[in-house]
Structures are given as C-alpha cells and as structure tokens.
Scaffold this motif. Structure first.
Motif, PDB file in Angstrom:
ATOM      1  N   ALA A  27       0.877  -1.018   0.260  1.00  0.00           N
ATOM      2  CA  ALA A  27      -0.267  -0.081   0.132  1.00  0.00           C
ATOM      3  C   ALA A  27       0.588   1.578  -0.291  1.00  0.00           C
ATOM      4  N   ALA A  28       0.481   2.628  -0.606  1.00  0.00           N
ATOM      5  CA  ALA A  28       0.931   3.692  -0.273  1.00  0.00           C
ATOM      6  C   ALA A  28      -0.565   4.340   0.005  1.00  0.00           C
ATOM      7  N   LYS A  29       0.042   5.713   1.114  1.00  0.00           N
ATOM      8  CA  LYS A  29      -0.362   6.503   1.784  1.00  0.00           C
ATOM      9  C   LYS A  29      -0.542   8.074   1.094  1.00  0.00           C
ATOM     10  N   ILE A  30      -0.996   8.895   0.589  1.00  0.00           N
ATOM     11  CA  ILE A  30      -0.340  10.026   0.054  1.00  0.00           C
ATOM     12  C   ILE A  30      -0.916  11.117   0.385  1.00  0.00           C
ATOM     13  N   LEU A  31      -0.447  11.694   1.022  1.00  0.00           N
ATOM     14  CA  LEU A  31      -0.612  12.969   2.084  1.00  0.00           C
ATOM     15  C   LEU A  31      -0.458  14.145   0.917  1.00  0.00           C
ATOM     16  N   PRO A  32      -1.150  15.200   1.421  1.00  0.00           N
ATOM     17  CA  PRO A  32      -1.389  16.424   0.823  1.00  0.00           C
ATOM     18  C   PRO A  32       0.320  16.841  -0.393  1.00  0.00           C
ATOM     19  N   GLY A  33      -0.361  17.003  -1.742  1.00  0.00           N
ATOM     20  CA  GLY A  33       1.124  17.315  -2.314  1.00  0.00           C
ATOM     21  C   GLY A  33       1.333  16.077  -3.006  1.00  0.00           C
ATOM     22  N   GLU A  34       0.898  14.979  -2.438  1.00  0.00           N
ATOM     23  CA  GLU A  34       1.571  13.847  -3.166  1.00  0.00           C
ATOM     24  C   GLU A  34       0.819  13.277  -4.119  1.00  0.00           C
ATOM     25  N   TYR A  35       1.098  11.919  -4.600  1.00  0.00           N
ATOM     26  CA  TYR A  35       0.170  11.307  -5.866  1.00  0.00           C
ATOM     27  C   TYR A  35       0.738   9.634  -6.360  1.00  0.00           C
ATOM     28  N   TYR A  36       0.839   8.634  -6.690  1.00  0.00           N
ATOM     29  CA  TYR A  36       1.174   7.900  -6.696  1.00  0.00           C
ATOM     30  C   TYR A  36       0.672   7.573  -8.082  1.00  0.00           C
ATOM     31  N   ALA A  37       1.239   6.731  -8.800  1.00  0.00           N
ATOM     32  CA  ALA A  37       0.851   5.388 -10.065  1.00  0.00           C
ATOM     33  C   ALA A  37       1.557   4.305  -9.906  1.00  0.00           C
ATOM     34  N   THR A  38       0.541   3.222 -10.250  1.00  0.00           N
ATOM     35  CA  THR A  38       1.219   2.020 -10.303  1.00  0.00           C
ATOM     36  C   THR A  38       0.343   1.451 -11.441  1.00  0.00           C
ATOM     37  N   THR A  39       1.185  -0.037 -11.650  1.00  0.00           N
ATOM     38  CA  THR A  39       0.923  -0.860 -12.785  1.00  0.00           C
ATOM     39  C   THR A  39       0.874  -2.218 -12.253  1.00  0.00           C
ATOM     40  N   GLN A  40       0.670  -2.569 -10.511  1.00  0.00           N
ATOM     41  CA  GLN A  40       0.827  -3.334  -9.776  1.00  0.00           C
ATOM     42  C   GLN A  40      -0.465  -3.247  -9.003  1.00  0.00           C
ATOM     43  N   HIS A  41      -1.454  -4.756  -8.687  1.00  0.00           N
ATOM     44  CA  HIS A  41      -2.014  -4.669  -7.685  1.00  0.00           C
ATOM     45  C   HIS A  41      -2.101  -3.965  -6.500  1.00  0.00           C
ATOM     46  N   MET A  42      -2.573  -3.252  -5.627  1.00  0.00           N
ATOM     47  CA  MET A  42      -2.416  -2.371  -4.734  1.00  0.00           C
ATOM     48  C   MET A  42      -2.552  -1.491  -4.044  1.00  0.00           C
ATOM     49  N   LEU A  43      -3.261  -1.239  -3.043  1.00  0.00           N
ATOM     50  CA  LEU A  43      -3.575  -0.310  -2.384  1.00  0.00           C
ATOM     51  C   LEU A  43      -3.090   1.239  -2.212  1.00  0.00           C
ATOM     52  N   LEU A  44      -3.863   2.080  -2.432  1.00  0.00           N
ATOM     53  CA  LEU A  44      -3.717   3.156  -2.433  1.00  0.00           C
ATOM     54  C   LEU A  44      -4.800   4.098  -1.142  1.00  0.00           C
ATOM     55  N   VAL A  45      -3.905   4.881  -0.085  1.00  0.00           N
ATOM     56  CA  VAL A  45      -4.770   5.272   0.986  1.00  0.00           C
ATOM     57  C   VAL A  45      -4.484   6.957   0.889  1.00  0.00           C
TER      58      VAL A  45
END
Length: 205
Positions: A27-45
């Motif tokens: 998983a990746a926790k997205i804080l203010p000013g951040e972003y996350y992109a992925t090709t994988q099976h995962m969780l964004l929170v």
C-alpha cells in the motif's frame, strides 16, 4: 490481467509505502501534495478534509493512481517547482505518469472524493467547494468520465482505492473527536502560502 506482466514502474512520490496487513497487500499512503501511480495490484489510501483526491484508472489495462491536493491552482510557479501541491498540476502530473506507465487516455475513468468543510477559518474561502468544482470541471474539459464521486459535506473521509480493479471504499469519519485533520490542513495551507510568498519575493529581487 494485462498489467500483471509489466515491471514495477511505480511513481514513488508517496512518502509512505508499506505493507497493509489488514488487506494483505502493498500500500501507499497519499499525503497532501503527493500522488502515486502504479501498474501493480496494490492499495492507495488517503485521508481528506477540505482537500480532494482524484483516483484515475485505465479501465482496460488496470493501471491507476491517486493524487491529493488542497487548492485548485497557482500561476506563480512552474509545474516542476509546484509539484503536486495544486490541483491543476496534481491532475496533469498524475495523468502524465499514468500514460508513461502504459495507460491509454481513451480508457481512463475517474473517481473523486473530498472537499468537506472541516476548517472553520477556511469556510469564507469555500476551499472545499472550490476544490470539488475544479476537479469536476477539469475532468469534464478533458473528457474523462466520472464513474463515482463523494464530494462536499462536513465530514472528513478516509479513501481506499485499488487501481487494478477500480474498487474504491470511502469511510466517513463522523466520530472524529480530535483536530488532527484540521491542524494538518491548516499547517499545509500555511506552507503553501510561505512558498508562494518566497516565489513572489524572489521574482521581485
């Protein structure tokens, strides 16, 4: 699915990447000013107050990501300097990264969340409403379909997004008795203002 054979090409802008034991997934926790992109099976929170998060996904290839921004935009800095702090840049950066990972623009759909009125000192500026309007206007202009949304209201939200499947779960934090989110957003807004003031000062010198 097609994306599972691709190498891990995540955009590691999120400062907190971890293994979520509850969901048994990276998983990746997205804080203010951040972003996350992925090709994988995962969780964004992420946890949202007046901020907005856009979850974008190529519905054919299962490539997706999330951003988190507080204010719609600023023209006082370049995109590179601003990073993902403002909505206009956060959206363009996330879209650009998804396409670099193999997403096709015609396949991208959106889920958008946030924009609550949680900071008393910011109610006069309607920042939550401005963020919500901005993200919907941006997606309409870019001809990206909004397949689900949970915007405005007065409650903070915790958002869970699974880019590979498109599943999004929103938990309203109705019983939140502390001021953590309000203090974090106030501090972040002050940080943005200080950066803007420094940029203006530098351009005048």
């Amino acid at each position: 699915m097609a994306h599972t054979s691709k190498p891990a090409l995540e955009q590691a802008m999120a400062s907190n990447v971890y293994f979520d034991r509850v969901h048994d997934i990276q998983a990746a926790k997205i804080l203010p000013g951040e972003y996350y992109a992925t090709t994988q099976h995962m969780l964004l929170v992420t946890v949202l107050g007046s901020c907005v998060a856009a979850c974008l996904r190529d519905k054919v290839n299962g490539i997706g990501g999330m951003n988190h921004f507080m204010l719609p935009g600023s023209n006082s800095e370049t995109v590179a300097a601003k990073g993902g702090r403002y909505g206009i840049d956060a959206m363009e950066m996330l879209l650009g990264r998804l396409q670099k990972l193999g997403a096709e623009r015609r396949n991208i759909e959106a889920r958008v969340f946030g924009g609550a009125a949680v900071i008393a000192s910011m109610t006069e500026t309607n920042v939550g409403e401005r963020n919500a309007k901005f993200v919907l206007d941006f997606l309409q202009a870019e001809k990206i379909a909004v397949v689900s949304q949970d915007l405005l209201d007065v409650c903070p939200r915790k958002v869970y997004f699974f880019p590979s499947t498109g599943k999004a779960v929103v938990k309203k934090l109705r019983n939140l008795h502390n001021t953590t989110i309000e203090k974090r957003e106030q501090a972040y807004r002050s940080h943005l203002q200080s950066l803007t003031d420094r940029t203006k000062s530098g351009s005048q010198s």
